[in-house]
Design an enzyme around this catalytic site. Structure first.
Site, PDB file in Angstrom:
ATOM      1  N   SER A   1       0.846  -1.187   0.000  1.00  0.00           N
ATOM      2  CA  SER A   1       0.000   0.000   0.000  1.00  0.00           C
ATOM      3  C   SER A   1       0.881   1.236   0.000  1.00  0.00           C
ATOM      4  O   SER A   1       2.011   1.201   0.496  1.00  0.00           O
ATOM      5  CB  SER A   1      -0.922   0.000   1.232  1.00  0.00           C
ATOM      6  N   ASP A   2       0.353   2.309  -0.551  1.00  0.00           N
ATOM      7  CA  ASP A   2       1.076   3.572  -0.536  1.00  0.00           C
ATOM      8  C   ASP A   2       0.060   4.702  -0.548  1.00  0.00           C
ATOM      9  O   ASP A   2      -1.048   4.542  -1.069  1.00  0.00           O
ATOM     10  CB  ASP A   2       2.010   3.701  -1.751  1.00  0.00           C
ATOM     11  N   GLN A   3       0.456   5.811   0.029  1.00  0.00           N
ATOM     12  CA  GLN A   3      -0.430   6.975   0.055  1.00  0.00           C
ATOM     13  C   GLN A   3       0.349   8.216  -0.340  1.00  0.00           C
ATOM     14  O   GLN A   3       1.458   8.440   0.145  1.00  0.00           O
ATOM     15  CB  GLN A   3      -1.025   7.164   1.449  1.00  0.00           C
TER      16      GLN A   3
END
Length: 193
Positions: A69-71
């Site tokens: 995941s990445d934001q």
């Protein structure tokens, strides 16, 4: 056979979020270069990094189901990363004061052995209230969110900086969209309930 689930992340926030599912999982650092490509849009950057993190860990653990995941905070198409220190956090919050931005939270689930690959994006529109320098300083001293994209923790005191949050997955803003995570884990063969 239930495959091992691995969270490909060094984020304590994502680890805490995934533990809510009461699912046994391991955590492995993805060791991915997170440098944006020239001209790369925030949503594309988040999606690329989420998949790269999942694939990097899946290469080392091919039997496992790996979550990446990445934001990236998106202010009018400009990516805002983790500030890293007080000065940059102050500058970010000043820029976001009174503005709406989108936190692009990307998710990928990969199992190298089975060839399973799914990814999705959970954009979260966040409107910051107009912030005084005193409010910014008080908030940063209290919470020190220097490891958070956008310099604020909505799950803590940072909620006081906001006027509105608009999304379809309430956990996406913290960094791991659990509704999508559950959907992808089920598709990969993980029994949750």
């Amino acid at each position: 056979m239930q495959r091992t689930v691995i969270l490909g992340s060094t984020s304590r926030y994502r680890r805490e979020m995934l533990s809510r599912l009461r699912l046994p999982f391991d955590v492995q650092p993805p060791e991915v270069d997170e440098t944006p490509h020239p001209g790369e849009a925030p949503a594309a950057l988040a999606a690329r990094l989420a998949l790269a993190k999942a694939r990097a860990v899946a290469e080392r653990f091919p039997e496992a189901i790996v979550i990446g995941s990445d934001q990236v905070a998106d202010l009018d198409g400009e990516p805002l990363g983790k500030p890293g220190d007080h000065e940059r956090a102050t500058a970010q919050l000043r820029r976001m004061s009174g503005r709406t931005l989108v936190f692009q939270t990307a998710l990928a689930v990969v199992c190298q052995r089975t060839g399973f690959v799914q990814q999705d994006l959970a954009p979260v529109r966040v409107t910051f209230r107009t912030l005084s320098d005193a409010a910014i300083e008080q908030y940063l001293r209290a919470e020190q969110p220097y490891d958070c994209a956008g310099s604020a923790k909505s799950e803590g005191l940072g909620i006081a900086l906001l006027d509105a949050i608009d999304n379809d997955d309430p956990t996406a803003l913290v960094g791991l969209p659990l509704i999508r995570t559950c959907r992808m884990l089920r598709a990969a063969g993980v029994e949750l309930l």
